[in-house]
Motif scaffolding. Structure first.
Motif, short mmCIF file in Angstrom:
data_model
loop_
_atom_site.label_atom_id
_atom_site.label_comp_id
_atom_site.label_asym_id
_atom_site.label_seq_id
_atom_site.Cartn_x
_atom_site.Cartn_y
_atom_site.Cartn_z
N GLY A 139 0.79 -1.03 -0.05
CA GLY A 139 -0.14 0.04 0.00
C GLY A 139 0.80 1.30 0.06
O GLY A 139 0.86 1.98 -0.77
N LEU B 148 3.19 1.45 -3.05
CA LEU B 148 2.36 1.91 -4.20
C LEU B 148 1.92 3.41 -4.33
O LEU B 148 2.02 4.07 -5.20
N ARG B 149 1.53 3.68 -3.12
CA ARG B 149 1.30 5.36 -2.96
C ARG B 149 2.19 6.15 -3.26
O ARG B 149 1.99 7.32 -3.80
N ARG C 252 3.42 11.57 -10.36
CA ARG C 252 2.78 12.91 -10.62
C ARG C 252 3.99 13.99 -10.26
O ARG C 252 3.92 14.86 -11.19
N TYR D 256 -6.61 -3.43 -2.19
CA TYR D 256 -7.49 -2.97 -1.02
C TYR D 256 -7.21 -1.29 -1.16
O TYR D 256 -6.44 -0.89 -1.68
N SER E 97 -6.26 0.90 0.72
CA SER E 97 -5.02 1.67 0.86
C SER E 97 -3.84 1.39 -0.09
O SER E 97 -2.97 2.34 -0.04
N GLN E 98 -4.19 0.63 -1.10
CA GLN E 98 -3.20 0.25 -2.21
C GLN E 98 -3.32 1.36 -3.54
O GLN E 98 -3.01 1.44 -4.44
N SER F 54 -4.32 5.57 -5.03
CA SER F 54 -4.09 6.90 -4.99
C SER F 54 -5.37 7.55 -4.32
O SER F 54 -6.56 6.90 -4.45
N GLY F 55 -5.13 8.53 -3.87
CA GLY F 55 -6.44 9.36 -3.10
C GLY F 55 -7.39 9.54 -4.17
O GLY F 55 -8.62 9.47 -4.02
N GLY F 56 -6.97 9.79 -5.40
CA GLY F 56 -7.89 10.15 -6.62
C GLY F 56 -8.85 8.91 -6.90
O GLY F 56 -9.95 8.89 -7.09
N ASP G 139 -5.54 16.53 -4.76
CA ASP G 139 -4.98 17.72 -5.39
C ASP G 139 -5.45 18.26 -6.46
O ASP G 139 -6.29 17.72 -7.12
N VAL H 218 -5.99 16.31 -9.89
CA VAL H 218 -7.01 15.11 -9.90
C VAL H 218 -8.47 15.63 -9.67
O VAL H 218 -9.42 14.83 -10.17
#
Lengths: 226, 226, 270
Positions: free
Chosen positions: B215, B218-219, B226, C132, C134-135, C137-139, C167, C170
């Motif tokens: 997790g 990856l983030r 970006r 899952y 948590s894996q 990105s926010g977008g 951000d 996104v």
């Protein structure tokens, strides 16, 4: 409940309050080797814990070895050690030190880890040496958790020191339990237990106060310790 | 080693009773503490009272506990039930705190989202709160398991047979191999319980490990791109 | 159609979040509640699925007082998207989306099929379905949140600052995506934000709120810009500052739209 009245009778018997077998003497003995144990354990665990917490190195090893130490059965270590040291206080102290180390170690490194990385970064950026960062920033901020480590290890030693009375030599409050058990004198067993419990509660209360003191001048919440 | 080879049957017997004497308190303690911790987490006032009560219980020395219990619950002085009941109470005392922390660790935003999605109260408790509290519950249970396995050995002092009996017997007969067998047996048993809990935890909560490893990386990757 | 009738909300600690609020939200349009923190916009939104109960007044959906409906069933019939996605961290993306369907009693394989379809609708690759939350990105998490809100095909979609935590780049993507979705799906959307530009971009009807749920102005973005009700609205939408006052200048033969600070905002094309 005849045990209750028998126990009250035991406490009101004045012969139980004086001499080498009296409560005051046994209490002082008990506190004596609790203090000795904690002092030795702290001398070992605190520097190592601070070093691990400050450098972030060997943390995994500390966690694993603490876990292994926790798994060691006190009675087994005690009897094993006593076969080599003979009767006397050495085996008891050795055993109790092993028991006292894990909470002290965890309190020290977890305390240092709980300090905000940005605060440490800021301290370094204004020109503090590593030693100054440790003594002026990390330790003061980690103090509540370090005291927490002392609290749990002291309570464990006070409680487990009763088992140490299984081998002759160390006196302390455990004698009432072990001797009472051997003689089937249950009022003595219960009375001894009560004294140990009261001692533990009083010490716990003192540590609560110490932790409050360590927390003073600090609005930040602190995570609960082990 | 020769001692173990000559006494395998006895050691296996003691190991099995040790297994039972530890498994019962671990399981019972967990099952009893879970609803208490869940309830305590939702009611602030009760939480304070419960946690202090648990703290007090934990200061009672195990030997004292084994010896006082019969006069409270009316079991025989040397009955194995004393050990099981006392260690269950210890397990509850440790586990209530863990369980409270565990349920407190569940993000309120997630619970809110679950309610908004249309989970009814019971469904939310069992299918959202309980699994999310899982990782902290597992951590607490591991501490309970290791300390219970180690404490069972003290039961040997009141004549309850388990691997701890090798300590008392070995001490009387000056047999260090016998004591060492007991120590190693207990440590192995503790490690087995611990490993079992970790394994079951991983199987039931694959997401807990997923979010910690892949997790974050990856983030991090996504952000870097970006 | 959603209707607020003389709604008021006083919390247990005595704070009055909403004084007296009445409004009709027409079906198949987007209504945006916009205002600073403490204006009661989230309180108003959360009254629609009874996450908050009004102290006074009624909320009606299609002329039925929702106080008469079962809370849990009501929530299952309304899509809800929140700021931090609110995904269940212990369930895979696909299961998070399918949750609502499963709660509504849809059988497992149908729930999976429909969830995959809606993930595609919100522009998520099927390969993410077994990750899952948590894996992601926010977008991506926010897209899953939208997918979960849409999966049971509800008539009403509640969105509580859904793009507030991602951000700016996104956020623009997600806003464009929502506009596209709304053209296709025609939902009744209630949207809460503190960003007036987002409100003007997404809203058919924009409700500007002052403290305590007091309405400063209701109208289409064009109406509000053309005839701001008072100084509060004028300042809130930025009409008192330079960047909303545009005029055309000729520069090297092109007609450039310039704001009052002199910054070029675009090119005029006929």
């Amino acid at each position: 409940m005849s045990v209750v009245s028998d126990t009250i009778d035991w406490f009101s018997d004045s012969t139980h309050w004086s001499g080498d077998d009296g409560v005051p003497h046994r209490l002082v003995q008990h506190l004596g080797y609790t203090s000795l144990t904690i002092a030795i354990a702290a001398a070992v665990a605190i520097p190592i814990g601070l070093w691990i917490g400050h450098t972030g190195r060997l943390r995994g090893l500390a966690v694993v070895s603490s876990g292994a130490l926790r798994a060691l059965p006190t009675l087994g270590v005690l009897t094993y050690a006593s076969l080599y040291t003979g009767i006397g206080i050495k085996a008891a102290i050795f055993t109790l030190v092993l028991l006292a180390i894990p909470p002290l170690l965890a309190g020290a490194y977890a305390g240092l880890e709980s300090v905000d990385r940005q605060t440490i970064d800021a301290a370094r950026s204004i020109g503090m040496t590593e030693w100054q960062i440790l003594t002026k920033v990390e330790v003061p901020l980690a103090l509540p958790l370090i005291v927490g480590g002392f609290r749990s290890s002291t309570l464990q030693v006070v409680a487990t020191a009763t088992v140490a009375a299984y081998i002759p030599g160390p006196g302390g409050l455990g004698r009432y339990l072990i001797d009472g058990l051997a003689l089937r004198d249950y009022p003595q067993v219960v009375a001894g237990s009560v004294v140990v419990i009261v001692l533990a509660l009083v010490l716990d209360g003192i540590f609560v106060l110490l932790q409050r003191l360590a927390l003073r001048n600090r609005p930040a919440p602190v995570r609960s310790t082990v | 080693m020769t001692w173990l080879q000559n006494n395998t049957d006895k050691v296996v017997d003691l190991l099995l009773s040790h297994l039972w004497l530890s498994a019962l308190p671990i399981v019972l303690g967990f099952v009893i503490a879970l609803p208490i911790g869940w309830y305590a987490n939702r009611h602030r006032r009760i939480r304070g009272v419960l946690l202090s009560a648990a703290g007090v219980l934990y200061t009672v020395p195990s030997l004292a506990f084994f010896l006082i219990l019969p006069s409270i619950i009316g079991t025989g002085f040397l009955s194995p039930a004393n050990v099981v009941v006392a260690l269950t109470i210890y397990a509850v005392a440790i586990m209530v705190r863990s369980a409270t922390d565990a349920f407190a660790s569940v993000s309120p935003a997630v619970l809110d989202a679950a309610t908004a999605t249309g989970f009814a109260a019971a469904g939310r408790a069992f299918r959202v709160e309980l699994p999310l509290a899982g990782p902290v519950l597992v951590a607490g249970l591991r501490v309970v398991a290791v300390s219970t396995v180690s404490l069972v050995s003290v039961g040997a002092l009141i004549g309850v047979n388990n691997l701890g009996s090798l300590f008392t017997e070995g001490y009387r007969t000056d047999n260090d191999a016998e004591i060492l067998t007991g120590v190693i047996g207990i440590v192995i048993l503790a490690l087995v319980f611990d490993g079992l809990i970790v394994l079951v935890g991983r199987l039931l909560m694959p997401w807990a490990t997923a979010s910690r490893t892949t997790g974050t990386s990856l983030r991090g990757l996504a952000r870097a791109r970006r | 159609m959603i209707e607020y009738r003389s709604i008021g909300k006083t919390f247990a600690d005595g704070t009055e979040a909403v004084g007296d609020f009445s409004l009709v939200l027409p079906s198949r349009t987007t209504t945006v509640f916009v205002g600073s923190s403490g204006c009661g916009k989230t309180t108003l939104l959360r009254m629609v699925n009874r996450m908050i109960e009004p102290s006074r007044g009624q909320v009606l959906i299609d002329d039925v007082d929702i106080a008469t409906r079962n809370k849990v069933e009501l929530r299952r019939s309304i899509g809800y998207v929140m700021q931090h996605s609110g995904l269940l961290p212990h369930r895979k993306v696909i299961d998070n989306v399918a949750t609502v369907l499963r709660l509504n009693g849809v059988d497992k394989s149908e729930a999976r099929d429909r969830s995959y379809a809606v993930l595609e609708t919100v522009g998520l690759d099927a390969s993410l379905a077994t990750k899952y939350p948590s894996q992601l990105s926010g977008g991506q998490q926010q897209r899953v949140g939208v997918a979960r809100g849409l999966v049971s095909d509800p008539n009403i979609l509640l969105m509580d600052e859904p793009f507030g935590a991602v951000d700016p780049i996104v956020r623009e993507e997600l806003q464009a995506e929502l506009l596209r979705l709304q053209r296709e799906l025609d939902k009744t959307i209630v949207f809460v934000t503190h960003d007036i530009d987002e409100a003007f971009l997404l809203g058919d009807q924009v409700v500007i709120l002052k403290k305590g749920g007091e309405v400063a102005q209701v109208g289409s973005p064009a109406e509000i810009l053309a005839t701001p009700a008072d100084d509060f609205v004028r300042s809130f939408v930025g009409l008192d500052k330079g960047h909303r006052k545009l005029h055309v200048e000729d520069r090297d033969g092109s007609r450039i739209v310039v704001d009052a600070t002199g910054k070029a905002a675009g090119v005029l094309t006929e």
